[in-house]
Structure formats: C-alpha cells, structure tokens
Design a protein around this motif. Structure first.
Motif, mmCIF file in Angstrom:
data_model
loop_
_atom_site.group_PDB
_atom_site.id
_atom_site.type_symbol
_atom_site.label_atom_id
_atom_site.label_comp_id
_atom_site.label_asym_id
_atom_site.label_seq_id
_atom_site.Cartn_x
_atom_site.Cartn_y
_atom_site.Cartn_z
ATOM 1 N N ASN A 94 0.824 -1.216 0.000
ATOM 2 C CA ASN A 94 0.000 0.000 0.000
ATOM 3 C C ASN A 94 0.857 1.264 0.000
ATOM 4 O O ASN A 94 0.519 2.251 -0.658
ATOM 5 C CB ASN A 94 -0.941 -0.004 1.204
ATOM 6 C CG ASN A 94 -2.186 -0.850 0.963
ATOM 7 O OD1 ASN A 94 -3.032 -0.509 0.163
ATOM 8 N ND2 ASN A 94 -2.291 -1.965 1.654
ATOM 9 N N GLN A 95 1.975 1.226 0.731
ATOM 10 C CA GLN A 95 2.880 2.372 0.728
ATOM 11 C C GLN A 95 3.477 2.596 -0.659
ATOM 12 O O GLN A 95 3.590 3.732 -1.126
ATOM 13 C CB GLN A 95 4.008 2.152 1.741
ATOM 14 C CG GLN A 95 3.590 2.318 3.186
ATOM 15 C CD GLN A 95 4.749 2.072 4.127
ATOM 16 O OE1 GLN A 95 5.271 0.960 4.233
ATOM 17 N NE2 GLN A 95 5.177 3.117 4.805
ATOM 18 N N THR A 107 0.863 4.074 -3.073
ATOM 19 C CA THR A 107 0.681 5.507 -2.833
ATOM 20 C C THR A 107 1.873 6.301 -3.344
ATOM 21 O O THR A 107 1.719 7.338 -4.005
ATOM 22 C CB THR A 107 0.488 5.773 -1.332
ATOM 23 O OG1 THR A 107 -0.692 5.091 -0.882
ATOM 24 C CG2 THR A 107 0.335 7.265 -1.059
ATOM 25 N N GLN A 112 2.345 7.101 -7.284
ATOM 26 C CA GLN A 112 1.397 7.965 -7.983
ATOM 27 C C GLN A 112 2.021 9.283 -8.421
ATOM 28 O O GLN A 112 1.528 9.951 -9.325
ATOM 29 C CB GLN A 112 0.175 8.231 -7.100
ATOM 30 C CG GLN A 112 -0.696 6.997 -6.909
ATOM 31 C CD GLN A 112 -1.802 7.203 -5.898
ATOM 32 O OE1 GLN A 112 -2.167 8.340 -5.595
ATOM 33 N NE2 GLN A 112 -2.333 6.127 -5.354
#
Length: 351
Positions: free
Chosen positions: A279-280, A283, A286
């Motif tokens: 998830n890190q 993010t 992006q």
C-alpha cells in the motif's frame, strides 16, 4: 472498432471520438456554489489524472459559480442539468464547455429548443443522458419492464429531438446499475449511432462493490471497442474514481503511462508487513510519470521469479530484502530500507 468511427466532438480544449484516446471523467460532490470547495476538489481530481469534470447546476447560484470555476481550472467543465432548462442556458452563458441534459425532463420540446439555440450559437456539445431509473412509463410497458432495448430507444428518441432542431454536436450516455443490462444497452446502441458514447455503471456503490461492478461492466464494453469517455461512479472520494478508471484503461491496454504495481497475495512464507508495504508503494508511485511495472513480493524464495516480468521489484526476507531488476537480484538491503531503496531507484530511473 466502434470508437474509431464515432463523431469527433470538442469539449473545451479536449477532443473525443474518431479514435482519439478515451478520456476519464468524474463529478464533484461539493455544493457548486461553494466555489472554494469545488475548486479544491477539481484541483485534486486534475492532479490524479481527471480529463473532464462535471458539476451539478441545480440553481442560479451554481450557474453563476461556473464563471469563476471555469476560469481557475485547467480541464473542461461539464454542467449537469436536471428539470430546469434555464440552468442549462445560464451554465452555457457562464462558460460551461459542455452540458448534460435529459431532454425529456427539462420542460418540453419548446424548452429543449431554447437550450439548443444557445448551444448552437456557442458550439457547445450536449451530452444526452438517459438512466434506467428514468425510463418513460410507455417504454417500460412496451418492453415489459426496464430493459436494455427500452434504454436505447429512449436515448435515441432524445437524440432525434435535438437532431430535428438541426444540431448534432452531441455525446450520448446510457447508464444502469444492472451491469449486464448496461453492457447489452451499449452493444445495441453502438450499432445504431455514430455519436461518441460516455460509458459508466451508474449507482455502482461503495469503493469496493463499485470498483468490481465498474471493472466488469466497463471491461466488457470497452474491450468491444465501445466508449469514448468513461466514469467509474463510486460512493466515496471522487479521486478514487480516477485511480480506478486509469487502472481499468491500463489493464485493457487502452492507456499507457503511470506505474503499475503488482504484488503477491502473501502466504505463510511472508515475514514482512507486505500488505502495508504494498500500500505504501502504491501511494508513493502515484507521483511518478513513468511507464513501468513495479513488483512487491513477500519472500525471497519466489520473489525474483515472480517479479521477472516487472521492470523493478522488491522482495522481503527475514530482516532484509532484495532489490530486483528485470528478474535479476541486484542487492540485499535491510527490511527497513526497502521502501526508500525503491524510491531512490525510481527517482533516478533511466528507461
């Protein structure tokens, strides 16, 4: 391919139809009259990759707000109109690049004619929108319920109203929350018109259910060559709609650019917080304008092999992990440095 042969329509400084790239739309959920809040949301949407934004115009305060909003954003603005033809005219006079109406609910043909007159004078495209929930009673009775055939007939009836007023600068949108009905309706409509089609599954639901419904429905429709613009309708932050739309287009090979993250589902060999790490990474990437694939793997056993199709990857071990490029192990790094190591590599990426 249907989209290669649709009519070219200009929306502000963007062009759709005729085989041009599929553009991503979203809609603000702020009060349009609250200009500062609406601008803040549009800027977030633009940064996320939104190509066209739509704002509701339910009253004159919202219509007047269009002037400043349009002046301070960098993407085309669509005014969403229901019931009051005066709002459509005011939105166009205040700078909207496109309007969305259902000609069946803004006050009769004479009112539609007044809207079309202003649109024609300013060469503003009209998106004719019909949803399954607003299907006319006679069509429900004709087809024995709400059906794809009824939705298509309703949409084409509205298109013909505007064509009879000698205007053809149009986009068509037909939507249903029933995924397979929506698919069938688009298949039927694509064979009957050359107008660009805006595609979406309406009222799809929350981020979880809405993403699944939209991915299935849009995937089937787009893969048949149908669709010139899309929206993933989610009950949540509209920025999530942009993330999902971009991923759907990339998955179908209809858009390039942006980092694709692949990650393993974890198993008993995993000795790091892979879920948190993945998830890190998702993010973090992006912010990069790179057209590459990044792999995040949970163990050093299969990591190099599973990541071989990625441009770069990291794989966790016990207290340490591997940096992998094109399937080859580059070096070991402490587990605590996996994310920063990947970031350094991306910051200094040479394709």
């Amino acid at each position: 391919m249907y989209r290669d042969n649709t009519k070219v329509v200009r929306i502000g400084d963007r062009v759709i139809g005729g085989g041009n790239p599929i553009l991503i739309q979203s809609m603000t959920n702020t009060k349009t009259g609250d200009v500062e809040a609406t601008l803040a949301q549009i800027r977030r949407l633009t940064e996320a990759g939104c190509d066209i934004v739509r704002c509701t115009v339910p009253d004159m305060e919202a219509a007047r707000a269009i002037t400043r909003i349009r002046r301070e954003i960098s993407i085309p603005l669509v005014a969403d109109i229901h019931f009051d033809y005066k709002m459509a005219i005011a939105a166009m006079e205040n700078g909207a690049d496109k309007i969305r109406i259902n000609p069946g609910n803004i006050g009769g043909r004479d009112k539609v004619a007044e809207v079309v007159k202003v649109a024609k004078e300013r060469n503003i495209p009209i998106r004719v929108g019909v949803n399954s929930g607003s299907l006319e009673r006679e069509l429900v009775e004709k087809y024995g319920g709400v059906t794809a055939e009824g939705i298509v007939e309703s949409a084409l009836d509205k298109v013909h109203i505007i064509e009879d007023l000698d205007y053809d600068n149009m986009v068509i949108s037909i939507k249903s929350s029933d995924v397979m009905m929506c698919v069938k309706a688009h298949e039927l409509l694509a064979d009957k018109t050359r107008y660009p089609l805006h595609v979406g599954i309406t009222e799809a639901g929350t981020v979880t259910s809405g993403n699944i419904k939209s991915a299935v429905g849009l995937g089937i429709i787009l893969n048949q060559g149908i669709g010139d613009t899309i929206r993933v309708s989610l009950t949540g932050d509209p920025v999530e709609e942009i993330k999902s739309a971009k991923l759907i287009l990339r998955t179908l090979g209809l858009r390039r650019g942006g980092i694709e993250v692949v990650s393993c589902p974890t198993c008993g060999r995993t000795n790091i917080d892979l879920i948190g790490l993945a998830n890190q990474v998702e993010t973090m990437v992006q912010g990069y304008d790179l057209d590459i694939k990044v792999a995040v793997m949970g163990c050093a056993v299969n990591g190099p092999g599973e990541a071989k199709e990625a441009d770069i990857g990291i794989a966790g071990g016990i207290g340490e992990g591997l940096l992998i490029k094109k399937g080859e192990i580059v070096r070991k790094v402490p587990e605590s440095e996996l994310l920063s190591t990947l970031k350094y590599e991306l910051d200094h990426w040479v394709g």
